[in-house]
Each structure stands twice: as C-alpha cells, then as structure tokens.
Design an enzyme around this catalytic site. Sequence first.
Site, PDB file in Angstrom:
ATOM      1  N   GLY A 222      15.215 -13.832 -17.810  1.00  9.62           N
ATOM      2  CA  GLY A 222      16.433 -13.402 -18.503  1.00  9.62           C
ATOM      3  C   GLY A 222      16.145 -13.505 -19.932  1.00  9.62           C
ATOM      4  O   GLY A 222      16.409 -12.463 -20.685  1.00  9.62           O
ATOM      5  N   ALA A 223      15.957 -14.631 -20.657  1.00  6.23           N
ATOM      6  CA  ALA A 223      15.727 -14.540 -21.858  1.00  6.23           C
ATOM      7  C   ALA A 223      14.787 -16.047 -22.152  1.00  6.23           C
ATOM      8  O   ALA A 223      14.580 -16.701 -21.403  1.00  6.23           O
ATOM      9  CB  ALA A 223      16.929 -14.689 -22.585  1.00  6.23           C
ATOM     10  N   MET A 224      14.491 -16.133 -23.666  1.00  6.88           N
ATOM     11  CA  MET A 224      13.886 -17.484 -23.803  1.00  6.88           C
ATOM     12  C   MET A 224      14.177 -17.946 -25.135  1.00  6.88           C
ATOM     13  O   MET A 224      14.210 -17.089 -26.139  1.00  6.88           O
ATOM     14  CB  MET A 224      12.167 -17.106 -23.880  1.00  6.88           C
ATOM     15  CG  MET A 224      11.618 -18.262 -24.224  1.00  6.88           C
ATOM     16  SD  MET A 224      11.585 -19.528 -22.923  1.00  6.88           S
ATOM     17  CE  MET A 224      11.421 -20.856 -24.077  1.00  6.88           C
ATOM     18  N   GLU A 225      14.592 -19.278 -25.044  1.00  2.00           N
ATOM     19  CA  GLU A 225      15.136 -20.028 -26.305  1.00  2.00           C
ATOM     20  C   GLU A 225      14.194 -20.381 -27.378  1.00  2.00           C
ATOM     21  O   GLU A 225      14.730 -21.343 -28.121  1.00  2.00           O
ATOM     22  CB  GLU A 225      15.669 -21.144 -25.728  1.00  2.00           C
ATOM     23  CG  GLU A 225      15.091 -22.412 -25.317  1.00  2.00           C
ATOM     24  CD  GLU A 225      14.785 -22.422 -23.678  1.00  2.00           C
ATOM     25  OE1 GLU A 225      14.937 -21.178 -23.334  1.00  2.00           O
ATOM     26  OE2 GLU A 225      14.418 -23.339 -23.153  1.00  2.00           O
ATOM     27  N   ASN A 226      13.110 -19.772 -27.565  1.00  7.36           N
ATOM     28  CA  ASN A 226      12.226 -20.079 -28.564  1.00  7.36           C
ATOM     29  C   ASN A 226      12.979 -20.216 -29.992  1.00  7.36           C
ATOM     30  O   ASN A 226      13.869 -19.585 -30.445  1.00  7.36           O
ATOM     31  CB  ASN A 226      11.161 -18.898 -28.958  1.00  7.36           C
ATOM     32  CG  ASN A 226      10.836 -18.368 -27.836  1.00  7.36           C
ATOM     33  OD1 ASN A 226       9.947 -18.778 -26.969  1.00  7.36           O
ATOM     34  ND2 ASN A 226      10.997 -17.069 -27.603  1.00  7.36           N
TER      35      ASN A 226
ATOM     36  N   HIS B 256      23.780 -19.253 -23.549  1.00  7.22           N
ATOM     37  CA  HIS B 256      22.943 -20.104 -22.865  1.00  7.22           C
ATOM     38  C   HIS B 256      21.770 -20.276 -23.861  1.00  7.22           C
ATOM     39  O   HIS B 256      21.312 -21.674 -24.215  1.00  7.22           O
ATOM     40  CB  HIS B 256      22.436 -19.462 -21.445  1.00  7.22           C
ATOM     41  CG  HIS B 256      21.412 -20.346 -20.951  1.00  7.22           C
ATOM     42  ND1 HIS B 256      21.687 -21.348 -19.654  1.00  7.22           N
ATOM     43  CD2 HIS B 256      20.174 -20.611 -21.013  1.00  7.22           C
ATOM     44  CE1 HIS B 256      20.663 -22.060 -19.499  1.00  7.22           C
ATOM     45  NE2 HIS B 256      19.631 -21.355 -20.178  1.00  7.22           N
ATOM     46  N   GLU B 257      21.139 -19.000 -24.439  1.00  3.80           N
ATOM     47  CA  GLU B 257      19.879 -19.287 -25.110  1.00  3.80           C
ATOM     48  C   GLU B 257      20.349 -20.167 -26.524  1.00  3.80           C
ATOM     49  O   GLU B 257      19.445 -20.936 -26.980  1.00  3.80           O
ATOM     50  CB  GLU B 257      19.131 -18.096 -25.425  1.00  3.80           C
ATOM     51  CG  GLU B 257      18.753 -17.276 -24.035  1.00  3.80           C
ATOM     52  CD  GLU B 257      18.018 -18.276 -23.017  1.00  3.80           C
ATOM     53  OE1 GLU B 257      17.224 -18.951 -23.442  1.00  3.80           O
ATOM     54  OE2 GLU B 257      18.351 -17.765 -21.848  1.00  3.80           O
TER      55      GLU B 257
ATOM     56  N   GLU C  48      17.901 -27.555 -18.581  1.00  2.39           N
ATOM     57  CA  GLU C  48      18.540 -26.234 -17.955  1.00  2.39           C
ATOM     58  C   GLU C  48      19.874 -26.392 -17.228  1.00  2.39           C
ATOM     59  O   GLU C  48      20.712 -25.781 -17.411  1.00  2.39           O
ATOM     60  CB  GLU C  48      17.515 -25.849 -17.144  1.00  2.39           C
ATOM     61  CG  GLU C  48      16.278 -25.382 -17.597  1.00  2.39           C
ATOM     62  CD  GLU C  48      16.408 -24.251 -18.652  1.00  2.39           C
ATOM     63  OE1 GLU C  48      17.527 -23.766 -18.736  1.00  2.39           O
ATOM     64  OE2 GLU C  48      15.543 -23.929 -19.410  1.00  2.39           O
TER      65      GLU C  48
HETATM   66  N1  HT7 Z   1      14.012 -21.536 -20.567  1.00  2.00           N
HETATM   67  C1  HT7 Z   1      13.650 -20.237 -20.269  1.00  2.00           C
HETATM   68  C2  HT7 Z   1      12.840 -20.141 -18.796  1.00  2.00           C
HETATM   69  C3  HT7 Z   1      11.557 -19.572 -18.770  1.00  2.00           C
HETATM   70  C4  HT7 Z   1      11.349 -18.294 -18.945  1.00  2.00           C
HETATM   71  C5  HT7 Z   1      11.838 -17.169 -19.516  1.00  2.00           C
HETATM   72  C6  HT7 Z   1      11.464 -16.252 -19.594  1.00  2.00           C
HETATM   73  C7  HT7 Z   1      10.264 -15.954 -19.084  1.00  2.00           C
HETATM   74  C8  HT7 Z   1       9.477 -17.001 -18.291  1.00  2.00           C
HETATM   75  C9  HT7 Z   1      10.227 -17.977 -18.367  1.00  2.00           C
HETATM   76  N2  HT7 Z   1       9.743 -19.220 -17.806  1.00  2.00           N
HETATM   77  C10 HT7 Z   1      10.747 -20.146 -18.002  1.00  2.00           C
HETATM   78  C11 HT7 Z   1      14.739 -19.443 -19.860  1.00  2.00           C
HETATM   79  C12 HT7 Z   1      16.190 -20.234 -19.948  1.00  2.00           C
HETATM   80  O1  HT7 Z   1      16.364 -21.085 -18.989  1.00  2.00           O
HETATM   81  O2  HT7 Z   1      16.967 -19.987 -20.745  1.00  2.00           O
HETATM   82 ZN    ZN Z   2      17.818 -22.109 -19.945  1.00  2.00          ZN
END
Ligand code: HT7
Ligand code: ZN
Length: 887
Positions: A264-268, A300-301, A323
């Site tokens: 879905g998304a990534m919290e960089n 969430h992110e 998480e």
């Molecule tokens: N912490 C992230 C988890 C995640 C992810 C996101 C995108 C592509 C691959 C990934 N592997 C793990 C997302 C989240 O839980 O917010």
């Molecule tokens: Zn997360």
Amino acid sequence: PQTIYRKDYTAPSYLVDAVELGFDLDPARTVVANRLTLRRNDAAGTGGARREIELYGEELQLVAIRLNGKALGARDYAIDGALLRIPCDAQDVVLEIETICVPETNTTLSGLYVSNGNFYTQCEAEGFRRITYFPDRPDVMATYTVMLRADKRQFPVLLSNGNLIEEGDLPDGRHYALWEDPFKKPSYLFALVAASLVCQEETFPLQDGRRALLQVWVEEGNLDKTDYAMQSLKRSIRWDEERWNLELDLDRFMIVAVGDFNMGAMENKGLNIFNTKYVLANPRVATDVDFQGIEAVVGHEYFHNWTGNRVTCRDWFQLSLKEGLTVFRDQEFSADMIGTASGRAVTRIDQVRTLRQAQFPEDAGPMAHPVRPDSFVEINNFYTVTVYEKGAEVVRMYQTLLGRDGFRKGMDLYFARHDEQAVTCDDFRAAMADAGGRDLSQFERWYSQAGTPVVQAETHYDAERQTYTLRLVQSCPATPGQAGKLPFHIPVAVGLLGADGRDLPLTLDGVDLGTTAVLELVEADQSFVFGGVREQPTPSILRDFSAPVILKYGYSDAELVLLFSHDSDPVNRWEAGQRLAMGRLLKLAEDAAAGRSLDLDDVFVDAMRKMLVDASLDPAFREQALLLPSETMIADQMDVVDPMAIHMARQFVRADIGARLRSELRAQYDASQTPGEYSPDAESIGRRALKNLCLAYLCAAPDEAAIALARRQFDEAGNMTDRVAALGALVHARASSAVADAAAHADDALRRFYDEFQGEALVVDKWFAMQASAPTTDVAAVRALMTHPAFTLRNPNRARSLVSTFCGANPVGFHAPDGSGYAFWAESVIALDALNPQVASRLARAMDRWRRYAPALQKHMKKALQQVAGRATLSNDVREVVGKALA
Ligand code: HT7
Ligand code: ZN
C-alpha cells in the site's frame, strides 16, 4: 532455503554512525558510492571467533572496497551468498564501497527500480542491500547524507529523506541534489525518488509554532487527484499532536505516488512512497472506500514516524511492535475523524469483519504464526493480517485493560524510554505494565502463541438469590509447531439485557460496574457471579469485540433477535444479526449440498426488515447489519468446505431478501439519496452504502424494474461509488433468467465503463476486478481477459485486480470441480514468481486452506501445489508458502 530463528538473535558486531551515499543514476547502470563510519560494538560478543564487519548485498556488482583508506583485495574479505564479511577488529572504521546496480531490469520492485521511466526505491524489509552493501538490519541506526546526480531533463525532481541542503547543475545536462536526514534511522527507511513529477504543496503550522512544508508528488496529469491525500496528511499531523502529543520532527514531509508498488505504502523517513491507489482520488474515479483507504493509509504511514521510525524494531521478529501499534493508531484516527459513537462502531465492525475474513483463517491454516513469529524463511511473507490486524487487537487490549488514560501513560513512557532506539515487543509491554502498575506477564502469550482462542460461555440464573453466573472456558487449537497452549489474559466486556432490551446494572463482588463490565479471564475455566440481577437476563458478551477470540454461546433465536433489536453495544447488536444469518446460511448450505429445496424463515426476514426500515439508526450501521457474512466466513465455519453449496445458500438468502423486502428496499433506496455535490463525509458514505446495498439486494432477485434502476444509476451516477455499485449489480445479475437480455445489459455497461475510463489505471483495475469476482466468470473468461491490451502481470495492481481477485474472491470460478482454477493458479504463481516474488507469494496463499475442501477438490489442489513446489527455480518467498501448505 534457510530458516531464521528469533532465538538466534545476536547484536551487530559493528554499529554505523553515519552513512554518506552518492548516486549516479542511470536506468541501465547506476553507480553507488557508499561511505560508512563504523564503530565496534563491544556489547556484542563474537563467541570466540574473529570479529568481522558483516554486510549484506544482493544483485550488486562490486567495484571497490576501501577500509580506512586502504583498498581491499579479494583475499581481504569473503562473499558467501548475500553476506560479505570483512575481518576487522579496529575500534573506528571508515569503509568505502562502490557498487553498480541495474534499476531498469529490477522487476521485483524491491531496492532501486524504474517505474514508468522514473526511479523509486523500496527498502523494507531487506531492499537496501539491493542498492549497496550494508549491515541491512533494523538495529543498525545511522544518519544519512545523500547526493543524487541524474539527467536533468529526464529526472527533474531529485528527492531523498530529510532536508534539502543544496541543489545545482552539472555538466552534460545533469544536475544534483544533496539531502541530509538529521535523525538516526535503520536502512529500511532509506528512500530516493528521481523522476519527472509535479506536486501539490503547502506549509502547515505545527503545534510548536514551526511551519512544515507538505508535498504530494504525482505524475503530470494527476494533480486533480491529490487534494484528499493532502487533507488526510494535515488531519493526521493534527491528530497525532492532539491525541498523543507527538509532533512532526522534520521541516518537510513528502508523499510520492507510484503506479508500480508491491504494497500500500511505505513510511520512509520524511519521504513516504505510496501506491497510487492510496493517493489519487476525486469523485469521478474513486469510490467512498477508496477515499477511506487513502485517509487510513496516509494516516498509517504518517503515524509510523513515531511508531516505527523514531522507535524502531530490534529485529524483524518484532515487526508487530511497529505494525500492530500503527494499525491501532490508524484505526483510532479513522474512528476519531468520524466522531460519532455510531460512526466509531461502524469502523469497529469493519475491523472485526477483516479479522474474521482474513486473520482467523490465517490463524487456522498452515501459515499460522504468533504475532511475534519465532522463525521465518522470508520476512516478506510475514507482513500478514496476524502481525498487522491481530497485532492491533493486542494493542487495543492494553487500552481495554488499562483504560484510555493508563494506555496513554504507557505510550508516553514507551517514547520516553526508547526514542531513537531499536526495541522489542517486550519493551512495549514493560512500558505498559510499569505505567499502569500492572503485572502483564501472562499477556505475553498474545505475542508468543498462535491460533485464535475459543471462549465457551455458559450461564446460570438463580432467581432466588438473584445471581447470574457467567462461566467462561478458554482453549486454543494447536497450530504448526505449537501443540499445547496456555491460558491467555483475555479482557471480556460484558453487559446484561433485561426482557425490555435495556441494560441491567452490573454488580460483581459487591462492586457497582455500570452497565458494561470488563472481566479479566486469566484461567482456563473461570466463573463470574453478578449479584442483584432481578430477572433472567440475556448476556451481551465480548462487547466492542474486546478480544480477538471466537465466542461460543448457545443463543436462542429469541435472544439474538432481542440483541439485534436492542443491544446498546452496536458491535454486539451487529454481531447478533451475523449469528442469526450464519445459522441459516450453514443450514442452507447443507440443504443445497444435499439437493434439498431451500427455504428462509420469517423470523430472520422480519428482523432484517425491521433493521432496514429503522430510521432512528444511522444508514452506515444499517448497511453493516444487513450485510450477510461472506462466503469465506461461512466456509470458515464448515468442517468440509463446499464452495458451490455456500454460494448457492448465500445467493438464495440474498435473492429471497431481495424478493420479500422488495418494496421496503426500493423505498429505502429512494430515501438514501445524497443530492448535491459529492462529499466523502461519513454521513454521505453511509447513505450511499445503504442505498447501494438495497440496489444489490434488488438485483439479487432481479426483475425488469431492478435492472432498469441499476441501468439508470449507472447512466446518471455523479460519482464512482454509485457508478461502480450499479455496474456490480448488473454484472452479478447477468445470468438471471428472469430478465430478458440481462447479459447484454451487463456487457453494455462493462464496455461503456471501459471506454470512459481506459485512461485511468486505477479504474481499469476496478474493471478487471469486477469481472474477476463475478460468479459467472470462469477460468476461460479470465484467460481471455489476460489477453486484453490493458493487462500485464508486471504491474502488481493490475495482476492483483484480475488474477488474485479471481483466485481469492471468486470461489465459484476458482473452485471449479475440474480443477481448472487451481491449474491456472499454479501457472500464474510460477509466471509471477519470475517477475516479482512478493506478489507471487501473496497469490500462492490462495491455496492455504486446501485441506479443508472435499476430497475431489483436494486432489486437484494438491496436484497444483506440487506442481509449483516441484519447480527448480522458485523464490524463497513462494517456496516457504507452498512448502508449509504441503507439510
Ligand atoms: N511498512 C511497510 C511495509 C512493507 C512494504 C511496503 C511496500 C512495499 C514492500 C513492503 N514491504 C513491507 C508498509 C506499512 O506497513 O506501512
Ligand atoms: Zn505499517
């Protein structure tokens, strides 16, 4: 493949204080210069062996390594698979490494990759090692300085974590940008974007008086779809300040949307990268559910900035530490954004539905694992509903046990103790226990024991003594690797209803407990005796779904009808309706399997009618209450699953309600219109949901009028929610014999829908998914759709919309008796695995519960599983999933 065990954790031999990265970005050949300042970690023993610097690298061409300025030759280090080891015992080390990678051929979407001509990264969980050699583990936290260089015309936007320090032009049409992230972070939070993008931006005042620059970056042509993500981001920032006193710690916060993304998304840190699905929205292209998803995922992110980034995980076994907690926070955020008690309840019901639909089956299948797993082969396989959603339930139970204030104190203590540290689930539990002055040692079992606990309730009313005894007996089924379980610490919220449906006052051991008591079940078998109970009550057990358990209690129909009509706890009110429906659906499935005629009783239909027309209740709640348990949930209740019988039973109930409540449904449809401009507020969303459920019921027993209604809604819809609901109603009614040309109506609507939205990738995904989930769609139809010019396996959203939807959400098509669905699954898993193991292994899980099906289906399923498992070249991701399924 190698299994990694939690018990084998050892601290890193060297820590990294600072990372300086230089990127010369070229899709065919990106050069990465990496300068690490390392410090010997004397706290980590070496077990008598020589000390070594351990670095991970995958798919990298190693150009040079220098240790404290001295070039290393091949004999100065060893490379064993992904591990590069350099013997070293120096206290302080500067390590310089130059590598080359090829982003344009990286189809895994992990590491540095190209999507639609632009560069993006994805480093969680172990993608950073595909960019450079590094001690790529979350307990190595460092500050990062990043220099990006790329062609200016092709990649005018250069982004990374933290603050922009400097930018400028270079010879040969290239340019550069220098970024610095002041906060220590693990490598999985690193990100860069080099792209041709545009942004919506604004400065936003923070609680402490600073102003932060907020940006939402998208491809050209999508700026008309960024408003809602921006609003959601601002609401998230404000909510974190107000509810938890947590501030944005950077001067700049960026969201970037990309069309090719695994999750879905990534919290960089400071540079969140999102699947376009969770950014792009306007009423024309996005549904209410899409808008809600955007708010939840943006939240969430953003919330990860504290729960995950500032305080991170010591190792990947602790994944739920960030998480589970962050899902809990985004759930609370969504509930608070609605504000009303009834709106809150609807969000809670949604959460319970997700647990039952996906987590309970996972807990009962071959991939069952504790919230904090003990082992894994591939960590990407453990981004699961258990770690996320059950993990969030575990966090919620702390709040239920400690109270809202006690939980808040626990959170404050957690941050005070562990800011900028990499910690464990035990550290979180200790903060809660210490802040609340409670012994939470037994609570640890929620982290270590897999499986869904079963709580069996029995009651006894003693009219003479006016006592009411509630006996609760808990058990937990065996799961892979865990035969016996010890009792859990379970908060069970209970109320008692009098015959008039009102709550009775509760007294336990002489203590007045109001009308809902939170009982703490800690023994295997425990009784609670309420005093002063003046009449035989009806128990409302597990209010607000106070624990992720299966509650068994022999409710009579009359008791369920009372609860469905009156329970002051909306979650249990809804639950009573689900129990009424489930009893009937299971019986009807049996009848269907045996070829008996199907019949639905008046008690149930009357209860549904009353709910439908009760204008005192929110439309959103009524919609939830009228929605039947899904086919997956019904299957989960059966010893031997018969997908066709389940489908026939559920279809029969839908059609019978549609026919018998036709006039009420039609009236409610008319009464639930939302005139005026589209708005994704909770009230309007609820009205549309109820209206569209009425339409779905009417079209489940279609007559000409129902189809005409759906056609009119399709033609006149002013938003995607109504349009897609009408399309769904038509597509699902396509096989109806009661309406002339039902199939033609469906095909016509599908054609027009595609023609109008073919330029909108996310809408085309809906178009594929709609067809993939229709019970009339068989494997041949899916194969035909795969030849459509818009279809590709390379884009995860597109692959999921057709292939995963068919295998996971079309039980009739997928479980065709000839096994053709399973053969298609095997082919697809194998094809996807060669491109993208993460997406392939999620699809592989569609076969998780194969042993629950009738022998004839099992035979085909086993063959398909063996076909995949027998491949010589399979990713660890897929091998782990099919291996566990077959074990
Ligand atoms: N912490 C992230 C988890 C995640 C992810 C996101 C995108 C592509 C691959 C990934 N592997 C793990 C997302 C989240 O839980 O917010
Ligand atoms: Zn997360």
